[in-house]
Design an enzyme around this catalytic site. Structure first.
Site, PDB file in Angstrom:
ATOM      1  N   LEU A 119      -8.164   0.839   9.995  1.00  0.00           N
ATOM      2  CA  LEU A 119      -9.042   0.288  10.484  1.00  0.00           C
ATOM      3  C   LEU A 119      -8.678  -1.518  10.369  1.00  0.00           C
ATOM      4  CD1 LEU A 119     -12.522   1.962   9.672  1.00  0.00           C
ATOM      5  CD2 LEU A 119     -11.037   2.364  11.660  1.00  0.00           C
ATOM      6  N   PHE A 163     -11.531  -4.305   8.364  1.00  0.00           N
ATOM      7  CA  PHE A 163     -12.471  -3.443   7.878  1.00  0.00           C
ATOM      8  C   PHE A 163     -13.193  -4.413   6.867  1.00  0.00           C
ATOM      9  CE2 PHE A 163     -14.125  -0.396   4.522  1.00  0.00           C
ATOM     10  CZ  PHE A 163     -15.055   0.220   5.101  1.00  0.00           C
ATOM     11  N   GLY A 170      -9.388   3.644   1.299  1.00  0.00           N
ATOM     12  CA  GLY A 170     -10.538   3.020   1.767  1.00  0.00           C
ATOM     13  C   GLY A 170     -11.017   3.195   3.071  1.00  0.00           C
ATOM     14  N   ASP A 171      -9.963   2.609   3.986  1.00  0.00           N
ATOM     15  CA  ASP A 171     -10.287   2.647   5.306  1.00  0.00           C
ATOM     16  C   ASP A 171      -8.924   3.417   6.061  1.00  0.00           C
ATOM     17  OD1 ASP A 171      -8.587   0.498   4.765  1.00  0.00           O
ATOM     18  OD2 ASP A 171      -9.228  -0.633   6.260  1.00  0.00           O
ATOM     19  N   GLU A 172      -8.317   4.208   5.141  1.00  0.00           N
ATOM     20  CA  GLU A 172      -7.169   4.901   5.839  1.00  0.00           C
ATOM     21  C   GLU A 172      -7.271   6.384   6.260  1.00  0.00           C
ATOM     22  OE1 GLU A 172      -3.728   2.080   4.080  1.00  0.00           O
ATOM     23  OE2 GLU A 172      -4.381   4.069   2.611  1.00  0.00           O
TER      24      GLU A 172
END
Length: 296
Positions: free
Chosen positions: A152, A155, A193-195
């Site tokens: 993302l 993020f 985390g945002d992957e």
């Protein structure tokens, strides 16, 4: 001296004397009969108790009409059998219940060990296992497969401005959108985390895979309603089509990761396909921006 019997002499018999039967003894008195009866009844009680020891609780001792102490013992043993049978049935029921609960708990632990707690998607362990299995099937399947690596964009700004709770809500919403775009045989996983990573089980060409990646990027670009806030979240996506020459799942994911960072360097919401000429061999130091050739 041996003599020959004469005409008037008696010839001795050559048949052996047979033993006369022994006359029966005196008949048993009533006390002996009573003792023998008690002994048989006690043997029946002992046999019943032995059945209980062997976990055959349905055995019962005979209770006679005498109503004496032996009958009382037999009745007590029968009552004990009923209690043991009821207790054993209860124990069996509880064991069955605990077995079911244990199976559910074991399955839940297994699910937790293989899935992301926030989004419910498969985690790194499960994704790597499925990708490794798909790579091992490459020689036996005509269709290719692909890995997408999504990250993302910006993020951190969501967490910093709206808080981690809002960031978690956004991640859950992103996971739902990714899952909705996939087919039954595909796998999406959260690996950081945002992957996120996606395994496309069957792809026709690299171009078709890029079309899928761009469609996914457009789906993620639609606004999100997080509480009272309206957010736009975009994702940079790296695409790698297999099998190529990748020997391990780590190498293939690393290639998709490198393509994703290439996409991120060229602006948010971009999709870039991995190329060995463009991105180098996975596992080697990353190339510089001015080493890239060809269009994004």
């Amino acid at each position: 001296m041996t003599t020959t019997p004469g005409p008037g002499d008696e010839v001795p018999s050559r048949v052996r004397d047979t033993q006369l039967p022994v006359p029966p003894g005196p008949p048993m008195d009533r006390d002996d009969v009573r003792v023998r009866g008690v002994e048989r009844r006690l043997e029946d009680i002992v046999s019943t108790i032995q059945e209980f020891v062997a976990l055959r609780f349905r055995a019962r001792a005979q209770v006679g009409p005498d109503g004496d102490i032996v009958d009382a013992v037999a009745a007590g043993v029968n009552f004990l059998g009923e209690e043991l049978e009821a207790s054993f049935s209860e124990i069996e029921r509880r064991v069955a219940d605990r077995t079911v609960e244990l199976a559910i708990a074991t399955e839940e632990l297994r699910r937790q060990a293989l899935h992301d707690q926030l989004t419910g998607l498969p985690n790194r362990v499960l994704f790597w296992d499925r990708l490794s299995h798909r790579m091992s099937m490459a020689d036996r399947r005509q269709a290719g497969f692909a890995v997408l690596f999504l990250d993302l964009d910006n993020f951190k700004a969501v967490n910093d401005s709206l808080g981690h709770a809002a960031g978690d809500q956004l991640l859950v919403a992103v996971a739902l959108r990714i899952r909705a775009e996939l087919r039954a045989g595909d796998t999406a996983a959260r690996v950081g985390g945002d992957e996120f990573v996606v395994l496309l089980d069957e792809v026709a060409t690299a171009e078709a895979t890029l079309v899928t990646a761009r469609r996914l990027a457009e789906t993620l670009r639609a606004p999100y309603e997080i509480g009272t806030d309206r957010l736009i979240a975009m994702a940079s996506i790296g695409v790698v089509v297999g099998p190529e020459s990748f020997e391990t799942a780590d190498a293939m994911v690393a290639a998709a990761d490198g393509a994703m960072y290439d996409a991120k360097r060229h602006g948010p919401g971009r999709c870039v396909a991995y190329s060995k000429d463009r991105h180098g061999q996975p596992g080697l130091p990353p190339v510089r921006d001015d080493d890239f050739v060809g269009p994004v």
